[in-house]
Design an enzyme around this catalytic site. Structure first.
Site, PDB file in Angstrom:
ATOM      1  N   HIS A  64      40.055 -57.354   9.974  1.00 43.53           N
ATOM      2  CA  HIS A  64      40.386 -58.707   9.506  1.00 43.53           C
ATOM      3  C   HIS A  64      39.388 -59.094   8.422  1.00 43.53           C
ATOM      4  O   HIS A  64      38.199 -59.267   8.722  1.00 43.53           O
ATOM      5  CB  HIS A  64      40.322 -59.703  10.669  1.00 43.53           C
ATOM      6  CG  HIS A  64      41.333 -59.410  11.750  1.00 43.53           C
ATOM      7  ND1 HIS A  64      42.595 -59.958  11.756  1.00 43.53           N
ATOM      8  CD2 HIS A  64      41.278 -58.594  12.836  1.00 43.53           C
ATOM      9  CE1 HIS A  64      43.275 -59.515  12.819  1.00 43.53           C
ATOM     10  NE2 HIS A  64      42.495 -58.679  13.489  1.00 43.53           N
ATOM     11  N   LEU A  65      39.870 -59.193   7.178  1.00 39.87           N
ATOM     12  CA  LEU A  65      38.963 -59.531   6.067  1.00 39.87           C
ATOM     13  C   LEU A  65      38.929 -61.033   5.789  1.00 39.87           C
ATOM     14  O   LEU A  65      38.090 -61.500   5.025  1.00 39.87           O
ATOM     15  CB  LEU A  65      39.343 -58.756   4.802  1.00 39.87           C
ATOM     16  CG  LEU A  65      39.127 -57.234   4.859  1.00 39.87           C
ATOM     17  CD1 LEU A  65      39.574 -56.581   3.548  1.00 39.87           C
ATOM     18  CD2 LEU A  65      37.673 -56.883   5.154  1.00 39.87           C
ATOM     19  N   ASN A  96      46.840 -61.911   9.090  1.00 36.62           N
ATOM     20  CA  ASN A  96      46.704 -63.265   9.660  1.00 36.62           C
ATOM     21  C   ASN A  96      45.651 -64.081   8.922  1.00 36.62           C
ATOM     22  O   ASN A  96      44.710 -64.616   9.503  1.00 36.62           O
ATOM     23  CB  ASN A  96      46.426 -63.224  11.169  1.00 36.62           C
ATOM     24  CG  ASN A  96      45.129 -62.536  11.551  1.00 36.62           C
ATOM     25  OD1 ASN A  96      44.581 -61.744  10.777  1.00 36.62           O
ATOM     26  ND2 ASN A  96      44.620 -62.820  12.734  1.00 36.62           N
ATOM     27  N   HIS A 234      44.799 -51.689  19.080  1.00 39.42           N
ATOM     28  CA  HIS A 234      43.737 -51.991  20.056  1.00 39.42           C
ATOM     29  C   HIS A 234      44.158 -51.885  21.531  1.00 39.42           C
ATOM     30  O   HIS A 234      44.106 -52.842  22.289  1.00 39.42           O
ATOM     31  CB  HIS A 234      43.090 -53.352  19.788  1.00 39.42           C
ATOM     32  CG  HIS A 234      44.041 -54.489  19.460  1.00 39.42           C
ATOM     33  ND1 HIS A 234      45.101 -54.842  20.253  1.00 39.42           N
ATOM     34  CD2 HIS A 234      44.058 -55.349  18.423  1.00 39.42           C
ATOM     35  CE1 HIS A 234      45.722 -55.878  19.715  1.00 39.42           C
ATOM     36  NE2 HIS A 234      45.114 -56.200  18.592  1.00 39.42           N
ATOM     37  N   ASN A 283      40.559 -60.204  22.148  1.00 44.91           N
ATOM     38  CA  ASN A 283      41.933 -60.044  22.590  1.00 44.91           C
ATOM     39  C   ASN A 283      42.498 -58.751  22.026  1.00 44.91           C
ATOM     40  O   ASN A 283      42.576 -58.615  20.825  1.00 44.91           O
ATOM     41  CB  ASN A 283      42.759 -61.244  22.099  1.00 44.91           C
ATOM     42  CG  ASN A 283      44.131 -61.265  22.722  1.00 44.91           C
ATOM     43  OD1 ASN A 283      44.383 -60.577  23.702  1.00 44.91           O
ATOM     44  ND2 ASN A 283      45.028 -62.038  22.141  1.00 44.91           N
ATOM     45  N   ASP A 310      39.203 -53.271  14.858  1.00 46.86           N
ATOM     46  CA  ASP A 310      39.636 -54.661  15.038  1.00 46.86           C
ATOM     47  C   ASP A 310      38.499 -55.612  14.643  1.00 46.86           C
ATOM     48  O   ASP A 310      38.273 -56.633  15.301  1.00 46.86           O
ATOM     49  CB  ASP A 310      40.105 -54.932  16.478  1.00 46.86           C
ATOM     50  CG  ASP A 310      40.874 -56.246  16.595  1.00 46.86           C
ATOM     51  OD1 ASP A 310      41.198 -56.853  15.558  1.00 46.86           O
ATOM     52  OD2 ASP A 310      41.146 -56.672  17.740  1.00 46.86           O
TER      53      ASP A 310
HETATM   54  O1  DOR Z   1      40.152 -60.434  19.204  1.00 46.81           O
HETATM   55  C1  DOR Z   1      40.999 -60.568  18.334  1.00 46.81           C
HETATM   56  N1  DOR Z   1      40.737 -61.198  17.177  1.00 46.81           N
HETATM   57  N2  DOR Z   1      42.228 -60.106  18.565  1.00 46.81           N
HETATM   58  C2  DOR Z   1      43.245 -60.330  17.727  1.00 46.81           C
HETATM   59  O2  DOR Z   1      44.319 -59.868  17.985  1.00 46.81           O
HETATM   60  C3  DOR Z   1      43.057 -61.164  16.536  1.00 46.81           C
HETATM   61  C4  DOR Z   1      41.661 -61.152  16.091  1.00 46.81           C
HETATM   62  C5  DOR Z   1      41.346 -62.218  15.097  1.00 46.81           C
HETATM   63  O3  DOR Z   1      42.098 -62.390  14.124  1.00 46.81           O
HETATM   64  O4  DOR Z   1      40.309 -62.874  15.227  1.00 46.81           O
HETATM   65 ZN    ZN Z   2      45.418 -57.863  17.572  1.00 47.17          ZN
END
Ligand code: DOR
Ligand code: ZN
Length: 437
Positions: A64-65, A96, A234, A283, A310
């Site tokens: 996630h950048l 996202n 994950h 998660n 992740d």
């Molecule tokens: O732990 C998580 N963080 N699981 C995810 O599926 C999304 C991610 C996030 O975007 O922070």
């Molecule tokens: Zn996820």
């Protein structure tokens, strides 16, 4: 760029069947040749320190950048700086963001930022549904055209079986896998931790492993129905691994990844050493020892295809709240290699060649992106590893903007020595001052 000859390293390149001492000649940003005792032929000679490993550049297929929209957590520039410090020459980034990467404009923006940062390669992943709302399909053709390599609604599951069926069909037409965040939302409810002894003791609402495996079963069935490729992100629960093994045995196009935290930690961390530490809230959640051990087994026996971090950076203020209120996620780019060496390679769970498959060969294959091999004439994306080097994890000195790691202060064996992208050295371990690459 001058010609360079990397001399004397242990080259681990499973695709080309190499594991031994070879020289690597880099010319014009590409690998010109790999062989024994190559002549320098005007090239700058780089002596690889004894014990170091030269392998195809590592690829993190789940990062996630946060850009656009959440630049207080991370940016493409800081995230790719963290990536190269972690040995990754390429990352695939999740949609996202804010706005969601569900159209060519956002994809182009991310690619522009990546070009400006000029560190790791960035492969955007588009959304399955518009705004990740789980209603209308995003324009998959447009996303593909703009440069996305896969689609996902990560952060949440693909909302309905019908939507999953359709996206497997459409993405399949463009040769893209659908990456699934498996979570049956009624079972997950408002859970914050793995359902079990530790969550009960601490009064935290639980999430059972079946919340993950039930969704994986749905998606694997639909992959069989449609002939599309689903990649389970994950994976955390042993029941999900059973579902994946079964799907593979029946010929479904299913692959899966596991994160370092899920093969290293368990839900015991909820209570100790720091009770209610929000840096162990993610998660899917950390699960029981039996699940963690199943993940190690799956990594060893080939049922798990990839290790992905992740990497989920969050701002200190967002994590510095009650456990229930904290966002899910931890950073991962700068600890993945050390954790993999320390917990998988050194204890003999997997070989070094298998680690390279999990962190480079298979992510390239699943996403259909270049890399994963040191074949002649391919771009010189190379990671140099120092398997025996002692590391003390330090959140404070990480390149990521975020500090949310549960591994701060951990002592591990196995480090990144240097990272080379397209023949350009983009990272050298500052503690290896004698290394000139
Ligand atoms: O732990 C998580 N963080 N699981 C995810 O599926 C999304 C991610 C996030 O975007 O922070
Ligand atoms: Zn996820």
């Amino acid at each position: 760029m001058p010609k360079r000859l990397l001399k004397g390293g242990r080259v681990v390149d499973p695709v080309n069947g190499r594991d031994g001492v070879f020289d690597v000649l880099i010319e014009d940003g590409r690998i010109a040749r790999v062989g024994r005792d190559l002549a320098a032929d005007g090239a700058l000679v780089v002596e690889i320190p004894a014990g170091c490993v030269v392998c195809p550049g590592l690829i993190d297929m789940h990062v996630h950048l946060r850009e656009p929209g959440q630049e207080h957590k991370e940016t493409v520039a800081t995230g790719t700086a963290a990536a190269v410090a972690g040995g990754f020459t390429a990352v695939a980034c999740m949609p996202n963001t804010s706005p969601v990467n569900d159209n060519a404009g956002v994809t182009g923006y991310i690619l522009q930022k990546a070009a400006e940062a000029h560190l790791a390669r960035v492969y955007p992943i588009g959304a399955v549904s518009r705004g990740q709302m789980g209603e209308q399909l995003a324009d998959i053709a447009e996303l593909k055209q703009a440069g996305c390599v896969a689609v996902t609604d990560d952060g949440r599951p693909v909302a309905t079986a019908l939507l999953m069926r359709r996206v497997l069909e459409y993405a399949g037409m463009f040769g893209m896998p659908v990456i699934e965040h498996c979570e049956e939302q009624t079972l997950k409810g408002d859970g914050v931790a793995h359902e079990g002894f530790h969550a009960s003791t601490l009064g935290l609402r639980g999430i059972p492993g079946e919340a993950e495996s039930i969704m994986a079963l749905r998606d694997i069935s639909l992959a069989r129905l449609t002939g599309g490729a689903v990649h389970i992100a994950h994976m955390s629960a042993r029941q999900t691994l059973e579902a994946v093994r079964d799907g593979k045995a029946r010929g479904a196009r299913v692959t899966c990844e596991v994160t370092p935290h899920h093969f290293v930690l368990t839900d015991e961390m909820l209570g100790a050493p720091v009770p209610y530490d929000t840096n162990v809230k993610m998660n899917p959640p950390l699960r029981e020892a039996a699940d963690r051990d199943a993940m190690r087994q799956g990594l060893a026996d080939g049922s798990i295809d990839a290790i992905a971090t992740d990497h989920a950076p969050h701002h200190y203020d967002e994590k510095h709240v009650e456990f229930d209120h904290a966002p899910f996620g931890i950073t991962g780019l700068e600890t993945a290699v050390s954790l993999s060496f320390d917990r998988l390679v050194h204890p003999g769970v997997i070989t070094l060649a298998r680690l390279v498959e999990l962190l480079s060969v298979n992510p390239a294959r699943i996403l259909r992106v270049p890399g994963g091999s040191l074949a002649d004439h391919t771009p010189a994306d190379i990671t140099i590893l120092a398997p025996d080097r002692a590391v003390t994890v330090s959140a404070r000195t990480m390149r990521s903007k975020a500090r949310n790691t549960p591994f701060d202060g951990w002592k591990l064996r196995g480090a990144v020595a240097a990272t080379i992208v397209g023949g350009r050295t983009v990272y050298v371990n500052p503690e290896m001052a004698n290394l000139r690459i």
